[in-house]
Write a protein that holds these residues in place. Structure first.
Motif, mmCIF file in Angstrom:
data_model
loop_
_atom_site.group_PDB
_atom_site.id
_atom_site.type_symbol
_atom_site.label_atom_id
_atom_site.label_comp_id
_atom_site.label_asym_id
_atom_site.label_seq_id
_atom_site.Cartn_x
_atom_site.Cartn_y
_atom_site.Cartn_z
ATOM 1 N N LEU A 166 0.841 -1.199 0.000
ATOM 2 C CA LEU A 166 0.000 0.000 0.000
ATOM 3 C C LEU A 166 0.873 1.244 0.000
ATOM 4 O O LEU A 166 1.769 1.372 0.832
ATOM 5 C CB LEU A 166 -0.839 0.036 1.277
ATOM 6 C CG LEU A 166 -2.217 -0.601 1.287
ATOM 7 C CD1 LEU A 166 -2.859 -0.332 2.634
ATOM 8 C CD2 LEU A 166 -3.085 -0.052 0.182
ATOM 9 N N HIS A 167 0.620 2.146 -0.933
ATOM 10 C CA HIS A 167 1.239 3.472 -0.907
ATOM 11 C C HIS A 167 0.088 4.468 -0.956
ATOM 12 O O HIS A 167 -1.063 4.076 -1.157
ATOM 13 C CB HIS A 167 2.140 3.695 -2.123
ATOM 14 C CG HIS A 167 3.296 2.742 -2.223
ATOM 15 N ND1 HIS A 167 4.502 2.980 -1.620
ATOM 16 C CD2 HIS A 167 3.415 1.551 -2.860
ATOM 17 C CE1 HIS A 167 5.324 1.963 -1.884
ATOM 18 N NE2 HIS A 167 4.691 1.083 -2.632
ATOM 19 N N SER A 168 0.410 5.734 -0.795
ATOM 20 C CA SER A 168 -0.643 6.723 -0.929
ATOM 21 C C SER A 168 -0.103 7.945 -1.651
ATOM 22 O O SER A 168 0.873 8.541 -1.214
ATOM 23 C CB SER A 168 -1.176 7.110 0.450
ATOM 24 O OG SER A 168 -2.355 7.851 0.297
ATOM 25 N N LEU A 225 4.098 13.066 -2.771
ATOM 26 C CA LEU A 225 4.733 12.301 -1.691
ATOM 27 C C LEU A 225 3.981 11.003 -1.480
ATOM 28 O O LEU A 225 2.833 10.871 -1.885
ATOM 29 C CB LEU A 225 4.682 13.101 -0.384
ATOM 30 C CG LEU A 225 5.479 14.397 -0.328
ATOM 31 C CD1 LEU A 225 5.040 15.211 0.868
ATOM 32 C CD2 LEU A 225 6.953 14.093 -0.265
ATOM 33 N N CYS A 226 4.643 10.061 -0.808
ATOM 34 C CA CYS A 226 3.931 8.866 -0.376
ATOM 35 C C CYS A 226 3.485 9.115 1.058
ATOM 36 O O CYS A 226 4.263 9.538 1.889
ATOM 37 C CB CYS A 226 4.834 7.640 -0.446
ATOM 38 S SG CYS A 226 3.983 6.177 0.161
ATOM 39 N N ASN A 227 2.213 8.878 1.305
ATOM 40 C CA ASN A 227 1.691 9.168 2.645
ATOM 41 C C ASN A 227 1.207 7.902 3.348
ATOM 42 O O ASN A 227 0.262 7.935 4.134
ATOM 43 C CB ASN A 227 0.562 10.194 2.556
ATOM 44 C CG ASN A 227 0.471 11.025 3.814
ATOM 45 O OD1 ASN A 227 1.323 10.914 4.689
ATOM 46 N ND2 ASN A 227 -0.544 11.847 3.928
ATOM 47 N N LYS A 228 1.832 6.782 3.014
ATOM 48 C CA LYS A 228 1.529 5.528 3.713
ATOM 49 C C LYS A 228 2.881 4.958 4.085
ATOM 50 O O LYS A 228 3.737 4.833 3.215
ATOM 51 C CB LYS A 228 0.895 4.568 2.747
ATOM 52 C CG LYS A 228 -0.447 4.032 2.733
ATOM 53 C CD LYS A 228 -1.414 3.690 3.713
ATOM 54 C CE LYS A 228 -2.293 4.795 4.172
ATOM 55 N NZ LYS A 228 -3.642 4.755 3.764
ATOM 56 N N ILE A 229 3.081 4.639 5.339
ATOM 57 C CA ILE A 229 4.406 4.147 5.735
ATOM 58 C C ILE A 229 4.631 2.787 5.079
ATOM 59 O O ILE A 229 4.060 1.784 5.484
ATOM 60 C CB ILE A 229 4.536 4.091 7.257
ATOM 61 C CG1 ILE A 229 4.363 5.504 7.799
ATOM 62 C CG2 ILE A 229 5.886 3.516 7.670
ATOM 63 C CD1 ILE A 229 4.404 5.631 9.286
ATOM 64 N N CYS A 230 5.438 2.786 4.002
ATOM 65 C CA CYS A 230 5.511 1.614 3.145
ATOM 66 C C CYS A 230 6.842 0.893 3.240
ATOM 67 O O CYS A 230 7.077 -0.063 2.510
ATOM 68 C CB CYS A 230 5.223 2.021 1.701
ATOM 69 S SG CYS A 230 6.351 3.284 1.096
ATOM 70 N N GLY A 231 7.727 1.334 4.128
ATOM 71 C CA GLY A 231 9.013 0.663 4.255
ATOM 72 C C GLY A 231 10.095 1.642 4.650
ATOM 73 O O GLY A 231 9.812 2.804 4.930
ATOM 74 N N SER A 256 12.495 3.342 3.228
ATOM 75 C CA SER A 256 12.798 4.609 2.550
ATOM 76 C C SER A 256 11.533 5.383 2.189
ATOM 77 O O SER A 256 11.546 6.249 1.318
ATOM 78 C CB SER A 256 13.618 4.351 1.289
ATOM 79 O OG SER A 256 14.898 3.895 1.648
ATOM 80 N N HIS A 257 10.458 5.047 2.864
ATOM 81 C CA HIS A 257 9.182 5.724 2.635
ATOM 82 C C HIS A 257 9.310 7.246 2.696
ATOM 83 O O HIS A 257 8.743 7.968 1.881
ATOM 84 C CB HIS A 257 8.160 5.248 3.673
ATOM 85 C CG HIS A 257 7.095 6.237 3.985
ATOM 86 N ND1 HIS A 257 6.028 6.464 3.144
ATOM 87 C CD2 HIS A 257 6.942 7.087 5.022
ATOM 88 C CE1 HIS A 257 5.272 7.405 3.669
ATOM 89 N NE2 HIS A 257 5.798 7.802 4.796
ATOM 90 N N TYR A 258 10.091 7.710 3.667
ATOM 91 C CA TYR A 258 10.200 9.158 3.904
ATOM 92 C C TYR A 258 10.693 9.910 2.681
ATOM 93 O O TYR A 258 10.452 11.103 2.539
ATOM 94 C CB TYR A 258 11.143 9.421 5.093
ATOM 95 C CG TYR A 258 12.591 9.185 4.750
ATOM 96 C CD1 TYR A 258 13.410 10.251 4.371
ATOM 97 C CD2 TYR A 258 13.147 7.902 4.739
ATOM 98 C CE1 TYR A 258 14.730 10.043 4.020
ATOM 99 C CE2 TYR A 258 14.455 7.683 4.391
ATOM 100 C CZ TYR A 258 15.246 8.763 4.029
ATOM 101 O OH TYR A 258 16.537 8.541 3.662
ATOM 102 N N ASN A 259 11.406 9.212 1.822
ATOM 103 C CA ASN A 259 12.021 9.910 0.690
ATOM 104 C C ASN A 259 11.368 9.530 -0.638
ATOM 105 O O ASN A 259 11.926 9.732 -1.701
ATOM 106 C CB ASN A 259 13.522 9.598 0.656
ATOM 107 C CG ASN A 259 14.293 10.652 -0.113
ATOM 108 O OD1 ASN A 259 13.841 11.792 -0.234
ATOM 109 N ND2 ASN A 259 15.422 10.284 -0.665
ATOM 110 N N MET A 260 10.163 8.965 -0.568
ATOM 111 C CA MET A 260 9.484 8.537 -1.792
ATOM 112 C C MET A 260 8.704 9.730 -2.340
ATOM 113 O O MET A 260 7.634 10.071 -1.847
ATOM 114 C CB MET A 260 8.547 7.374 -1.446
ATOM 115 C CG MET A 260 7.825 6.806 -2.633
ATOM 116 S SD MET A 260 7.018 5.267 -2.184
ATOM 117 C CE MET A 260 5.852 5.138 -3.530
ATOM 118 N N GLN A 261 9.266 10.391 -3.312
ATOM 119 C CA GLN A 261 8.644 11.618 -3.804
ATOM 120 C C GLN A 261 8.916 11.841 -5.287
ATOM 121 O O GLN A 261 9.826 11.237 -5.862
ATOM 122 C CB GLN A 261 9.185 12.811 -3.007
ATOM 123 C CG GLN A 261 10.699 12.855 -2.953
ATOM 124 C CD GLN A 261 11.200 14.071 -2.201
ATOM 125 O OE1 GLN A 261 11.209 15.157 -2.724
ATOM 126 N NE2 GLN A 261 11.610 13.879 -0.963
HETATM 127 CU CU LIG Z 1 5.196 4.436 -0.353
#
Ligand SMILES: [Cu+2]
Length: 352
Positions: free
Chosen positions: A239-241, A310-316, A318-323
């Motif tokens: 899941l990503h957002s 941005l990704c707003n679902k904690i997906c792993g 490196s989630h914080y930098n998924m943009q």
């Molecule tokens: Cu994500």
């Protein structure tokens, strides 16, 4: 980490002091040791209630003053204004009600504190009072909910009216890829099962589908201002957002299905860079970065505002930098950019 450790130590010290006071109290050999609160205790607690209400008001004012500037700038999408209005009205009502009820709660706690000889008035019920405190929340909440539902239905009405631009947002750990429908503005069929990294078919497009050949796959999202965009979201793994805060847009990306969102960007990147709130934020950020640069710290080069996905679902991890960067530009600029991009047919490696 240091902050957490300091906090733990402080909490442990507080517990130790509390336990020690208890031991100290128990060791006092007083004749009339009683658990019943005296007038003095009650008065003391009454004042503490006052102290607490002042504390919560104080922290509210402090937060507004210090962190108010952290809020998002004015919305850059057609539906965003209505969305913001709903949020601000909800905020205002909550703020108003909480300011008054918290004061009353703590004030009455003080006013009717226990006192020797004072007796509480008992009455079984009061129809008028109960009616008032039921009907006011019913009206206010019903109003907010109806308005909210109406706004939600409007925003989520995804249709093909007004010739929308069709864009796919493809999420995977930990990056975004965008796909345009190309000349025909129709996305070719795709499936994760068709992904072929060796042939650079990164999104698993179906080569047998004629709509796929002119699709354009990019790593930077360009949107023409004033044109409706229908987003189709897919996820490869978890899941990503897809979160585009400046456009007040967010939609989950779910493996195995296509989710949708639609909005019309109304402010170009160039125009947004001139927005006073944005100018202010850039100035503050760059002042901080200049300080970092002087200290030789990384990520200290001057920053320029850009819209962002941005990704707003904690997906792993490196989630914080998924943009992904979003550029809103004029239609001519967009047309020029899209014409320069290679199509799927041009980029896919020939089959062996
Ligand atoms: Cu994500």
């Amino acid at each position: 980490m240091t902050a957490l450790l300091t906090l733990t130590v402080l909490v442990l010290v507080a517990i130790a002091i509390w336990q020690m006071t208890k031991i100290f109290e128990l060791s006092q050999l007083k004749a009339e040791h009683t658990e019943v609160a005296t007038d003095k205790d009650n008065k003391y607690n009454g004042y503490l209630l006052f102290g607490f209400v002042i504390f919560i008001y104080g922290i509210t004012i402090f937060s507004f003053a210090k962190y108010g500037k952290m809020l998002l700038p004015e919305s850059s999408s057609a539906h965003g204004g209505e969305y913001d209005q709903l949020m601000w009205v909800s905020f205002a009502i909550i703020f108003f009600v909480q300011t008054i009820t918290q004061f009353l709660l703590h004030y009455f706690g003080y006013k009717y504190r226990g006192e020797k000889g004072k007796k509480a008035l008992f009455f079984a019920d009061n129809d008028r009072l109960e009616f008032i405190w039921t009907i006011i929340p019913v009206i206010v909440l019903a109003g907010l909910i109806l308005w909210g539902l109406y706004t939600w239905t409007n925003i989520m009405d995804i249709n093909d009216d007004d010739d929308p631009l069709i864009v796919e947002l493809y999420a995977q750990q930990f990056n975004w890829t965008a796909r345009y429908g190309g000349e025909d503005n129709v996305l070719g069929d795709a499936s994760v099962r068709l992904i072929d990294i060796d042939r650079a078919n990164v999104l698993g497009l179906d080569e047998a589908d004629p709509n796929a050949s002119d699709d354009v796959i990019v790593k930077e999202l360009h949107l023409p201002v004033g044109r409706k965009v229908n987003f189709m979201m897919r996820s490869q793994d978890v899941l990503h957002s897809a979160y585009m805060p400046h456009f007040r847009a967010q939609m989950n990306c779910v493996p195995g299905m296509i989710t949708q969102f639609s909005f019309t960007p109304t402010v170009t990147t160039e125009e947004m860079r001139l927005n006073p709130d944005v100018v202010d934020k850039v100035k503050r950020t760059n002042a901080l970065r200049a300080k970092w640069a002087a200290e030789g710290r990384p990520n200290s080069e001057p920053w320029e505002f850009d819209y962002i996905l941005l990704c707003n679902k904690i997906c792993g991890k490196s989630h914080y930098n998924m943009q992904m960067k979003i550029i809103v530009e004029t239609e001519e600029e967009y047309n020029k950019w899209i014409a320069e991009q290679a199509t799927f047919k041009e980029t896919i490696a020939p089959a062996e």
